[in-house]
Design an enzyme around this catalytic site. Structure first.
Site, PDB file in Angstrom:
ATOM      1  N   TRP A 181     -29.606  14.271  27.722  1.00  0.00           N
ATOM      2  CA  TRP A 181     -28.308  14.306  27.583  1.00  0.00           C
ATOM      3  C   TRP A 181     -28.021  15.614  28.378  1.00  0.00           C
ATOM      4  O   TRP A 181     -27.032  15.757  29.016  1.00  0.00           O
ATOM      5  CB  TRP A 181     -27.652  14.097  26.505  1.00  0.00           C
ATOM      6  CG  TRP A 181     -26.076  14.657  26.372  1.00  0.00           C
ATOM      7  CD1 TRP A 181     -25.319  13.594  26.468  1.00  0.00           C
ATOM      8  CD2 TRP A 181     -25.358  15.730  26.038  1.00  0.00           C
ATOM      9  NE1 TRP A 181     -23.951  14.343  26.548  1.00  0.00           N
ATOM     10  CE2 TRP A 181     -24.255  15.559  26.204  1.00  0.00           C
ATOM     11  CE3 TRP A 181     -25.939  16.915  26.026  1.00  0.00           C
ATOM     12  CZ2 TRP A 181     -22.939  16.473  26.159  1.00  0.00           C
ATOM     13  CZ3 TRP A 181     -24.956  18.003  25.861  1.00  0.00           C
ATOM     14  CH2 TRP A 181     -23.663  17.584  25.920  1.00  0.00           C
ATOM     15  N   HIS A 182     -28.676  16.704  28.102  1.00  0.00           N
ATOM     16  CA  HIS A 182     -28.821  17.808  28.666  1.00  0.00           C
ATOM     17  C   HIS A 182     -28.895  18.097  30.080  1.00  0.00           C
ATOM     18  O   HIS A 182     -28.459  18.939  30.769  1.00  0.00           O
ATOM     19  CB  HIS A 182     -29.370  19.150  27.989  1.00  0.00           C
ATOM     20  CG  HIS A 182     -28.785  19.577  26.397  1.00  0.00           C
ATOM     21  ND1 HIS A 182     -29.060  18.750  25.482  1.00  0.00           N
ATOM     22  CD2 HIS A 182     -28.079  20.463  26.145  1.00  0.00           C
ATOM     23  CE1 HIS A 182     -28.553  19.127  24.393  1.00  0.00           C
ATOM     24  NE2 HIS A 182     -27.768  20.106  24.744  1.00  0.00           N
ATOM     25  N   GLY A 183     -29.487  17.153  30.718  1.00  0.00           N
ATOM     26  CA  GLY A 183     -29.534  17.244  32.172  1.00  0.00           C
ATOM     27  C   GLY A 183     -30.847  16.364  32.792  1.00  0.00           C
ATOM     28  O   GLY A 183     -31.765  16.061  31.981  1.00  0.00           O
ATOM     29  N   PHE A 186     -23.874  20.203  31.723  1.00  0.00           N
ATOM     30  CA  PHE A 186     -24.774  18.990  30.897  1.00  0.00           C
ATOM     31  C   PHE A 186     -24.048  17.655  31.017  1.00  0.00           C
ATOM     32  O   PHE A 186     -22.972  17.632  31.096  1.00  0.00           O
ATOM     33  CB  PHE A 186     -25.100  19.669  29.552  1.00  0.00           C
ATOM     34  CG  PHE A 186     -25.789  20.978  29.710  1.00  0.00           C
ATOM     35  CD1 PHE A 186     -26.953  21.093  30.752  1.00  0.00           C
ATOM     36  CD2 PHE A 186     -25.669  22.097  29.007  1.00  0.00           C
ATOM     37  CE1 PHE A 186     -27.651  22.205  30.706  1.00  0.00           C
ATOM     38  CE2 PHE A 186     -26.420  23.184  28.805  1.00  0.00           C
ATOM     39  CZ  PHE A 186     -27.259  23.172  29.894  1.00  0.00           C
TER      40      PHE A 186
END
Lengths: 392, 464
Positions: free
Chosen positions: B324-326, B464
């Site tokens: 999810w963060h990248g 993100f």
């Protein structure tokens, strides 16, 4: 602060805080609307963003919006005061040792932060050294190379504790060794360090003082066997309250303003318009010092009326010299009037030709290359110096 | 438009609040939507059709799900989730997947031309939308009948850029309030929260973060040149920056929401005082953790189907959290790193941690800070191998003396502000009203000075 505990009587206590905040927000918003807008932000030495022109395309890709945001930012009321406040908080409350690329040293010294010399700069330095060495090799015995060290090299003890400055000394040694093979080099580190009690560099600006320039000029004269300009025989004029580029960056809250000294000389300088290689048309003729500039923030620009591509000064001595330079030379060159009859000045930032044709046509006997270390290592224009002529 | 900009504070915000307050109760959601649209279009109108389509689709789909009969119902939310996730995957992960596939199978698939920037806030609003669809399906909330209200929820400007991911069911009651939506004490609380958040962002996060940029940023000394103590100091500064940046932004968001009449749960609760990794994740980015718990972990069975299944569920959640963060391997590693730590705690360590007093905090901080090292490894200049070598093989290099001299006070202040002390102090100060007001105004003015002087650093978490 997400779970601040409020008193049960919060309903009453809340109103004054809210009222004050609302007043502050609305007051500032409305006052800002009425606040006069400006063209220049003098302290930051740049144009202020103007209200953006509307177009559907700019609105579509967001350019209009970001320009509007920049306009708000630049034109906000009391902008300079807000920034001064932020800097003061950084300096007093947070005890910062650095602000916007300028180190805050002891005794209110400010130095350019130079912690690393990147690969691109190193490559540029090598190119510049090579260009100067090549050029000097074409004129044996006629070229002098003077590189002013940074103030931080002369006053390292005034740097903030532990500042990991790049090794300027090693690089200077290296440059002098390479250029020294074909030109006479003047290394100011020893004479400057010996006179470090004198006023050699401005504390609020990245330039040297007129006195620093004079001490450098003395070294030049010693090398050339010339009799230096007699400062005692001239009346010095002092301009107070100079706050230079370092100050503009740091807004040091307890700044110690600098003073600029200059000698009003009768000599005239002609600034030329450069129309082609070695082709010059006179633009204006004026004094060496444009005293109007002392009324502005950029007071150092009074010397030689700032940086011009090509200008010629009438001196009182013999022979001629061409000075290739950055702004450090501007306060140095007036002293040369005592020794030469004609002094040409070239600033490669607005001079895009090789130097050979100019030396030949204008008939210069000698060349002085004068830069400060930080400009020299990264300047991208100096390489023109060795460019062969395109004239037949 | 970031909250910490002159244009937001002195143009958008006063206008938005004024319009919202004078609008009659029934028109408030329409005004809110209009304002959110302006806010959304501030970075350009290009992606407006995308979010418009998503809103229309999900609005209709929600109604359909609520109306559909039992058999069809099971398929509907699945389709909605797939469509929404599909959009997210397309914009955020497509090129990463293609690149990975090309490397694995040495194929030559061309990368998609999506552009360098993600559509603003997509990771946040897609999760908000999914929470709505699933909650409608599970009857936790009724489907929204008014399209304007639904659009106002999705585009709600305080949460548009960096969340928090507030579920529709938590905002629905307030969205449907047509009279007395805003009360003065709530607005006052919002103002306070907003200014504290702003201070965290512009005074602490941006100033402290410069230490890490001094090392790895363009023109920095370079990670290769620093000594081991400076590497630790750098990663510590980065940890503080990340916290104040994100927590500050979340507080500004919740503050704005409160000014508009919405009470949203805190997204951060002093994470760095946690005594275990488990506790850390109950205090850090709470809205995201709770989203993963509610929509992945629990639907998969949570801890009700035996320990093996529980660990598998955790693995999925943490891989997803990382991704999810990248779209980058370091984020996946970072997620799995937490899976390992949490598994160890779940299996045996947690019982020991509960008995300790000081060491659990040191243990937690150590692994969290180290985790941020993995987290930051996608930035140019901070390769993980070099960072780990700098941190764990003691070596010389540029000493931390200058950084301590330059950032010492800020770092100390950062540590203090990561503790409950300021909260306690403010509670005391609040009892003396004039003092409270004077301090608050001073802090506000100082924040404005930092906003005007800054070049408007965007939120780290916006990417993100």
């Amino acid at each position: 602060m997400s779970k601040v505990v409020y008193r049960k009587s919060g309903r009453r206590a809340g109103v004054p805080l809210l009222a004050v905040s609302a007043l502050l927000l609305l007051g500032l918003t409305i006052a800002n609307l009425a606040w006069p807008k400006r063209d220049m932000i003098e302290l930051e030495n740049r144009k202020a963003a103007q209200f953006p022109v509307f177009s559907v395309e700019a609105l579509w890709n967001g350019r209009w919006q970001s320009e509007f945001a920049r306009w708000m930012q630049d034109q906000f009321l009391l902008r300079d005061t807000w920034i001064n406040t932020q800097r003061a908080a950084d300096e007093i409350v947070f005890q910062k040792a650095e602000e916007d690329g300028i180190l805050l040293g002891k005794d209110r010294w400010m130095f350019t932060k130079l912690f690393t010399i990147g690969d691109a700069t190193r490559q540029q330095t090598a190119k510049n050294v090579q260009a100067v060495a090549e050029f000097a090799a074409r004129y044996p015995g006629k070229v002098t190379f003077l590189l002013a060290p940074s103030a931080s090299v002369i006053y390292p003890e005034a740097l903030p504790a532990g500042a990991p400055m790049a090794d300027e000394n090693a690089l200077l040694d290296d440059i002098f060794a390479q250029v020294g093979e074909s030109a006479a080099v003047i290394d100011l580190r020893e004479p400057f360090t010996a006179r470090k009690d004198e006023y050699l560099y401005f504390k609020t600006d990245h330039h040297w003082t007129t006195n620093g320039a004079y001490r450098a000029y003395e070294q030049f004269c010693a090398r050339k066997g010339l009799t230096p300009f007699d400062r005692d025989a001239h009346e010095a004029v002092t301009v107070v309250d100079f706050q230079g580029t370092h100050y503009s960056a740091t807004r040091l809250w307890n700044v110690e303003n600098d003073t600029i000294t200059y000698y009003p000389l009768p000599n005239q300088m002609t600034i030329y318009n450069i129309t082609g290689e070695a082709q010059y048309e006179p633009l204006k003729t004026e004094n060496l010092i444009n005293t109007d500039k002392f009324a502005t923030r950029d007071k150092y620009a009074a010397f030689l009326d700032g940086n011009n591509g090509y200008s010629v000064i009438e001196g009182d001595g013999k022979g001629s010299i061409l000075v290739v330079k950055d702004s450090y030379a501007n306060s140095f060159i007036p002293y040369l009037t005592a020794n030469y009859e004609k002094i040409g000045v070239v600033d490669f930032r607005s001079f895009k030709y090789g130097l050979d044709s100019t030396i030949e046509r204008e008939g210069y006997d000698e060349v002085l290359i004068l830069y400060n270390f930080q400009t020299f290592i990264s300047d991208t224009n100096l390489i023109y110096i060795s460019r062969p002529t395109t004239l037949s | 438009m970031v909250f910490n900009s002159v244009v937001f504070l002195f143009c958008f915000l006063p206008l938005a609040l004024l319009l919202y307050y004078i609008a009659p109760g029934r028109a408030k959601n329409a005004v809110l939507l209009l304002e959110s649209l302006v806010f959304y279009c501030w970075t350009g109108i290009e992606f407006l059709p995308l979010i418009a389509c998503l809103v229309v689709f999900n609005y209709l789909w929600g109604l359909l799900t609520a109306a559909a009969r039992a058999k069809l119902r099971a398929v509907l939310p699945l389709a909605a989730v797939l469509v929404n996730l599909g959009v997210l995957v397309y914009f955020k992960y497509a090129n990463f997947l293609i690149e990975t596939l090309n490397q694995l199978a040495s194929s030559q698939l061309a990368e998609l031309e999506i552009g360098d920037v993600l559509p603003l806030g997509i990771s946040y609003y897609i999760f908000k939308i999914i929470s709505y669809e699933v909650d409608v399906y599970t009857d936790k909330v009724e489907a929204e009948r008014n399209p304007l209200t639904f659009a106002a929820y999705v585009l709600f400007f305080p949460q548009l850029i960096v969340g928090p991911i507030v579920k529709y069911r938590d905002m629905a009651p307030q969205l449907h309030k047509t009279s007395g939506r805003c009360t003065l004490p709530q607005i006052e609380r919002g103002v306070e929260l907003f200014v504290f958040g702003l201070a965290k962002k512009v005074i602490l996060a941006d100033s402290i973060g410069a230490l890490w940029t001094d090392i790895i940023g363009a023109g920095g000394v370079g990670l290769a040149a620093v000594s081991t103590p400076l590497a630790w100091l750098g990663i510590l500064a980065y940890s503080l920056q990340l916290y104040f940046d994100f927590a500050g932004y979340s507080e500004m968001s919740n503050g704005l929401a409160a000014m508009l009449g919405f009470d949203c749960a805190a997204n951060f609760n002093l994470p760095y005082i946690a005594g275990s990794i488990t506790e850390f994740w109950r205090r850090w980015h709470i809205s995201l953790s709770s989203w993963f718990r509610d929509y992945i972990y629990i639907p998969l069975g949570g801890n009700r189907k035996g320990q093996g299944r529980q660990l598998f569920n955790m693995l999925l959640v943490w891989a997803a959290t990382g991704i999810w963060h990248g779209a980058s391997w370091n984020f996946i590693c970072w997620g799995l790193y937490y899976f390992v730590l949490l598994t160890i705690e779940k299996l045996f360590l947690l019982n020991h941690l509960k008995k300790g007093k000081v060491w659990p905090h040191i243990y937690t901080l150590f692994f969290v800070v180290l985790g941020w090292g993995i987290f930051t490894a996608n930035q140019p200049g901070a390769p993980l191998g070099l960072l780990l070598q700098k941190l764990f093989v003691p070596q010389g290099g540029i000493s931390p003396v200058y950084s301590l001299r330059n950032y010492g006070v800020l770092l100390a202040l950062g540590c203090v502000c990561s503790s409950p002390l300021p909260r306690w102090l403010w509670g005391k100060v609040s009892r003396i009203l004039p003092l409270k007001i004077v301090l608050f105004v001073l802090l506000t003015l100082l924040c404005i000075a930092y906003v005007v002087a800054a070049t408007n650093a965007t939120a780290l978490y916006a990417n993100f």
